[in-house]
Design a protein around this motif. Structure first.
Motif, mmCIF file in Angstrom:
data_model
loop_
_atom_site.group_PDB
_atom_site.id
_atom_site.type_symbol
_atom_site.label_atom_id
_atom_site.label_comp_id
_atom_site.label_asym_id
_atom_site.label_seq_id
_atom_site.Cartn_x
_atom_site.Cartn_y
_atom_site.Cartn_z
ATOM 1 N N UNK A 93 18.495 -6.706 -2.459
ATOM 2 C CA UNK A 93 18.087 -7.689 -3.477
ATOM 3 C C UNK A 93 17.399 -7.096 -4.700
ATOM 4 N N UNK A 94 17.572 -5.822 -4.914
ATOM 5 C CA UNK A 94 16.895 -5.195 -6.047
ATOM 6 C C UNK A 94 17.924 -4.530 -6.948
ATOM 7 N N UNK A 95 17.817 -4.795 -8.242
ATOM 8 C CA UNK A 95 18.729 -4.175 -9.199
ATOM 9 C C UNK A 95 18.261 -2.754 -9.465
ATOM 10 N N UNK A 96 19.158 -1.816 -9.281
ATOM 11 C CA UNK A 96 18.789 -0.401 -9.358
ATOM 12 C C UNK A 96 18.230 0.003 -10.716
ATOM 13 N N UNK A 97 18.684 -0.640 -11.763
ATOM 14 C CA UNK A 97 18.253 -0.215 -13.091
ATOM 15 C C UNK A 97 17.101 -1.056 -13.643
ATOM 16 N N UNK A 98 16.874 -2.230 -13.048
ATOM 17 C CA UNK A 98 15.859 -3.115 -13.613
ATOM 18 C C UNK A 98 14.605 -3.198 -12.755
ATOM 19 N N UNK A 99 14.632 -2.579 -11.583
ATOM 20 C CA UNK A 99 13.524 -2.750 -10.648
ATOM 21 C C UNK A 99 12.214 -2.195 -11.203
ATOM 22 N N UNK A 100 12.253 -0.975 -11.750
ATOM 23 C CA UNK A 100 11.011 -0.334 -12.186
ATOM 24 C C UNK A 100 10.360 -1.126 -13.315
ATOM 25 N N UNK A 134 19.640 5.371 -11.994
ATOM 26 C CA UNK A 134 21.055 5.570 -12.292
ATOM 27 C C UNK A 134 21.766 6.463 -11.282
ATOM 28 N N UNK A 135 21.081 7.520 -10.838
ATOM 29 C CA UNK A 135 21.740 8.472 -9.932
ATOM 30 C C UNK A 135 21.896 7.940 -8.522
ATOM 31 N N UNK A 136 21.245 6.801 -8.220
ATOM 32 C CA UNK A 136 21.407 6.246 -6.873
ATOM 33 C C UNK A 136 22.815 5.685 -6.688
ATOM 34 N N UNK A 137 23.602 5.706 -7.767
ATOM 35 C CA UNK A 137 24.995 5.257 -7.645
ATOM 36 C C UNK A 137 25.892 6.358 -7.114
ATOM 37 N N UNK A 138 25.416 7.600 -7.170
ATOM 38 C CA UNK A 138 26.241 8.713 -6.710
ATOM 39 C C UNK A 138 26.385 8.612 -5.191
ATOM 40 N N UNK A 155 0.840 -1.194 0.000
ATOM 41 C CA UNK A 155 0.000 0.000 0.000
ATOM 42 C C UNK A 155 0.873 1.241 0.000
ATOM 43 N N UNK A 156 0.649 2.091 -0.996
ATOM 44 C CA UNK A 156 1.438 3.309 -1.093
ATOM 45 C C UNK A 156 0.891 4.307 -0.084
ATOM 46 N N UNK A 157 1.729 4.671 0.883
ATOM 47 C CA UNK A 157 1.294 5.596 1.925
ATOM 48 C C UNK A 157 1.538 7.048 1.512
ATOM 49 N N UNK A 158 2.632 7.267 0.801
ATOM 50 C CA UNK A 158 2.931 8.637 0.385
ATOM 51 C C UNK A 158 3.808 8.616 -0.853
ATOM 52 N N UNK A 159 3.651 9.653 -1.648
ATOM 53 C CA UNK A 159 4.441 9.804 -2.869
ATOM 54 C C UNK A 159 4.915 11.240 -2.950
ATOM 55 N N UNK A 160 6.138 11.426 -3.408
ATOM 56 C CA UNK A 160 6.558 12.787 -3.708
ATOM 57 C C UNK A 160 7.620 12.725 -4.795
ATOM 58 N N UNK A 161 7.738 13.793 -5.523
ATOM 59 C CA UNK A 161 8.715 13.768 -6.599
ATOM 60 C C UNK A 161 8.931 15.141 -7.201
ATOM 61 N N UNK A 162 10.023 15.297 -7.920
ATOM 62 C CA UNK A 162 10.271 16.547 -8.620
ATOM 63 C C UNK A 162 11.100 16.277 -9.869
ATOM 64 N N UNK A 163 11.150 17.274 -10.739
ATOM 65 C CA UNK A 163 11.851 17.070 -12.008
ATOM 66 C C UNK A 163 13.314 17.491 -11.879
ATOM 67 N N UNK A 164 14.014 16.784 -11.012
ATOM 68 C CA UNK A 164 15.443 17.007 -10.845
ATOM 69 C C UNK A 164 16.111 15.664 -11.081
ATOM 70 N N UNK A 165 17.169 15.661 -11.856
ATOM 71 C CA UNK A 165 17.807 14.378 -12.123
ATOM 72 C C UNK A 165 19.230 14.531 -12.592
ATOM 73 N N UNK A 166 19.746 13.441 -13.129
ATOM 74 C CA UNK A 166 21.134 13.398 -13.569
ATOM 75 C C UNK A 166 21.453 14.450 -14.616
ATOM 76 N N UNK A 167 20.462 14.771 -15.435
ATOM 77 C CA UNK A 167 20.677 15.792 -16.457
ATOM 78 C C UNK A 167 21.052 17.133 -15.814
ATOM 79 N N UNK A 168 20.415 17.447 -14.701
ATOM 80 C CA UNK A 168 20.735 18.706 -14.012
ATOM 81 C C UNK A 168 22.136 18.672 -13.427
#
Lengths: 120, 660
Positions: free
Chosen positions: B480-487, B457-461, B338-351
């Motif tokens: 036990x989760x692959x960072x790039x294949x999980x989604x 990808x940026x979780x490697x930083x 059950x998703x209790x909360x979600x948050x997000x923004x348009x900031x990423x590796x490109x920035x």
């Protein structure tokens, strides 16, 4: 009620579960314990349901009636009802059932759309 | 190509109901009778020429087939024909049903697609487990871009059809390829993300007036225009062909992952791109919720192996890719997440990349102001060098950057962690903000979190890892989760579940209960925003709120539907608007208007509104509107409405509480 007999005819536990939720929610007086299929508390003397027990039953019903799991038209409305029931029961666990139904008189029209309504 | 003679939807102006750009296109009632004759004639023609009607689905439309100058009209006519097929099969036409019965039946399992800003992947439930599909170059994660050449188009799925023509990163950065479309899709030219995209090698032209930006790729020294939807559609078409090649049957349905920060308007754009590629979107899942589903599966697995306890576990999922970063808190037990909360923004590796590029070349903006051929080339070199340096910094203490940008411009610098962190301070602050907001919304403290899952990808930083783990007061992340294949794996699981696939071993007895990432409400009490469905409400959901008139004898009321976090309506995204007319004349405040919002399992938002007091024969019927209704230029609409009507049609929140 007639809907309770439907499971055998349809042979589909999921569809039955969804209609069952609608049926219990349409009963008067509305009791959120019934909607979630929890034992009704006898006055104040019975053993109070723990939050975990409510959660567990809610999860079980979610797996049955969530529209991802349940192809019937009633699933959407049924899920909204069990969600309302869960919210009502977990936000005020000390609330006696009689008051719970009285304090949310508007909850029924907004959360129990007929299955045909959902199909539009 | 025979299809070109057909009067096809895309070739019609957007105002006609038959056009796919018209909102009614997707509504069955409207389009079925009109489309049917066209579709049947298409089918008959195809049958005569090609034999079995569905065989064409197995033939991927290769870029070279789209070679001629009218490639868009030809190929998109094909795409729409495929997209419209479900409408076609619902018709009670004896010819149709007969044919369908003769079709070899195949399990119609939706595929999972993760379209990343930088990389894409596709996965499918193969009956036992989730399988990630590899392209001909044996890649699971395929670079997201579409290369425009004189006579061909090719997306990063194949990466240039033949090995000898394989695209190198410098080709992608030559101006001929469009990438980062996930950042550009559905955004107006006033958006800061669009402004930042001007530092990309292809053309992003803005007028700053709240319309869609003009984007173009360099073909033979000419800018050839395109749109993010088209680019994405071409890319998805290659992904679809890849999946069909593996599965050996046509693919119709897909579950796509999207960033939490995506507005509903952007979601409709993704759906449209999918429709162009002949894919029906079964679900759009916020990326961290797809990961939550995978986590739920892991927990279930542990239970079966008698290693788990079955107690509810709380996971914080943090996902940061090239274009977006999001966080989610999920409570998992018994296969239900059950998703209790979600948050997000348009900031990423490109920035991060752009910050470092600006740091390395202080006169970056003036140097690359004009997009001449040598400037594009030089910027490409800088990008590659910077990207490389950031990747190396994940495992090294410092990195030396030496790059000759031509024209006497040289960069020679040693970059270490502290400098890297200093340059990207603002980004780390934003990451901190969304994690704290997510925890606060879930009404949890860091100690409540059982597992911290870092993906993207940026979780490697290193700094990102230590920051997120520090905020959750834990030392290690979930392993036990692959960072790039999980989604993409989560999306494929959801695809199987939502397609009704069951597994006898019970490994699909899973469910993710989604929540809304943003407040949904209407403009009320002047310029304020009244949230009817607050963010993090469990969906499917239906909520209702009462409003009242603000003027004596007010006969009309304007319902402007917004989505967002701002307290004032104009700070949010306008999704659409409609009027309630024929309100019985009465003193202000005495007429009660109910506005009800409903989100179903497919995340479709419907707004119902009407007069509830006074009742009787004299009141108009309720109105049901599917949102968003707006198309391009929605940046203007709010202002236009304010100018035209002022406060004449305003509503105020009714003090009577309706919600429990």
């Amino acid at each position: 009620s007639a809907l309770r007999l439907a499971p055998d005819l349809l042979g589909n536990a999921q569809v039955a579960a969804a209609y069952d939720v609608h049926a219990t929610a349409a009963r008067s007086p509305l009791d959120w314990h019934d909607v979630l299929g929890l034992p009704r508390r006898s006055g104040g003397g019975g053993a109070a349901l723990t939050r975990d027990a409510i959660k567990k039953q809610h999860r079980k019903l979610c797996l049955l009636v969530h529209p991802d799991k349940n192809p019937s038209a009633a699933a959407d409305g049924a899920f909204k009802l069990i969600q309302a029931a869960f919210d009502a029961l977990t936000s005020c666990p000390m609330h006696p059932p009689a008051n719970a139904s009285a304090s949310t008189p508007h909850a029924r029209p907004q959360t129990s759309p007929s299955p045909s309504d959902e199909q539009q | 190509m025979h299809l070109v003679t057909l009067p096809f939807p895309l070739l019609l102006p957007p105002s006609t109901p038959l056009s796919p750009l018209h909102p009614t296109f997707y509504s069955r009632e409207h389009c079925l009778p009109k489309l049917l004759p066209v579709l049947i004639s298409t089918r008959k023609k195809r049958q005569q020429q090609q034999g079995p009607p569905k065989s064409h689905l197995l033939v991927p439309v290769t870029p070279s087939q789209l070679a001629d100058s009218c490639w868009l009209s030809v190929s998109f006519a094909t795409f729409y024909w495929m997209a419209a097929e479900p409408f076609y099969t619902v018709a009670s036409d004896s010819e149709t049903t007969g044919e369908d019965k003769s079709q070899p039946s195949f399990p119609d399992v939706a595929i999972g697609i993760d379209i990343g800003t930088s990389k894409c992947s596709v996965a499918v439930w193969n009956g036992h487990h989730v399988e990630l599909l590899k392209n001909t170059r044996n890649q699971k994660g395929m670079r997201s871009y579409v290369m425009f050449k004189d006579d061909t188009l090719s997306a990063g799925v194949t990466g240039g059809a033949a090995k000898e023509n394989a695209h190198e990163e410098r080709d992608v950065l030559s101006g001929s390829a469009i990438f980062n479309m996930k950042r550009l899709i559905g955004r107006m030219d006033t958006d800061e993300v669009v402004q930042a995209s001007k530092a990309l090698p292809f053309l992003v032209q803005t007028l700053g007036i709240g319309v869609r930006p003009f984007i173009a790729a360099l073909v033979n020294n000419m800018w050839r225009s395109t749109t993010p939807e088209e680019v994405l559609a071409i890319f998805l078409l290659e992904l679809k062909a890849l999946a069909e090649m593996h599965l050996k049957h046509p693919v119709r349905n897909a579950v796509l992952t999207i960033p939490v920060a995506f507005s509903r308007f952007q979601q409709t754009r993704i759906e449209r791109a999918c429709a162009m590629a002949g894919l029906h979107v079964l679900r759009l899942m916020p990326e961290p919720t797809a990961v939550a589903l995978l986590y739920a599966q892991h927990q279930q697995q542990l239970m079966h192996d008698n290693m788990g306890s079955g107690i509810e576990k709380i996971a914080l999922i943090f996902n940061m890719g090239a274009g977006y970063c999001d966080a989610a808190v999920a409570a998992t037990a018994g296969g239900v997440s059950q998703i209790r909360a979600l948050s997000g923004c348009s900031v990423g590796g490109e920035d991060i990349l752009q910050n470092i590029m600006r740091h390395l070349v202080p006169n970056f903006d003036s140097l690359y102001a004009g997009q001449t051929m040598d400037r594009i080339k030089s910027m490409g070199l800088l990008r590659i060098a910077t990207q490389d340096a950031i990747h190396k910094l994940a495992s090294q203490d410092s990195v030396e950057i030496n790059v000759d940008l031509g024209d006497g411009q040289k960069v020679s610098k040693v970059l270490d962690h502290s400098e890297f962190e200093q340059v990207n301070r603002v980004i780390f602050e934003k990451v901190e903000k969304i994690i704290n907001q997510c925890l606060a919304d879930a009404k949890l403290v860091p100690e409540d979190i059982n597992d911290v899952i870092l993906v993207g990808g940026c979780s490697r930083i290193p700094r990102i890892r230590s920051l997120v783990l520090g905020l959750c007061k834990t030392e290690v992340s979930y392993k036990n989760i692959d960072a790039l294949e999980a989604a993409v794996s989560g999306a494929a699981l959801e695809g199987a579940i939502a397609s009704g696939v069951t597994d006898p071993e019970g490994s699909l007895d899973l469910l993710t209960i989604q929540a809304t990432p943003m407040n949904l409400g209407i403009r009320a009490d002047g310029d304020n925003f009244a949230a009817i469905i607050p963010r993090n409400t469990t969906v499917p959901a239906r909520r209702e709120m009462l409003f009242m008139t603000t003027h004596d004898n007010q006969t009309e009321a304007l319902i402007s539907v917004y989505e967002g976090e701002g307290e004032r309506a104009e700070e949010n995204h306008l999704l659409g608007y409609f009027k309630i007319t024929g309100i019985p004349p009465a003193p202000k405040g005495t007429v009660e208007i109910s506005v009800c919002m409903d989100i179903d399992a497919s995340n479709v938002l419907r707004v119902f509104a009407g007069v509830v007091k006074p009742q009787g024969q004299g009141v108009p019927p309720f109105i049901e509107v599917r949102m968003p209704t707006l198309d391009d230029g929605h940046g203007w609409c709010g202002q236009a409405l304010a100018k035209m009507y002022g406060s004449k049609l305003d509503l105020a929140v009714h003090p009577k509480k309706l919600q429990p």
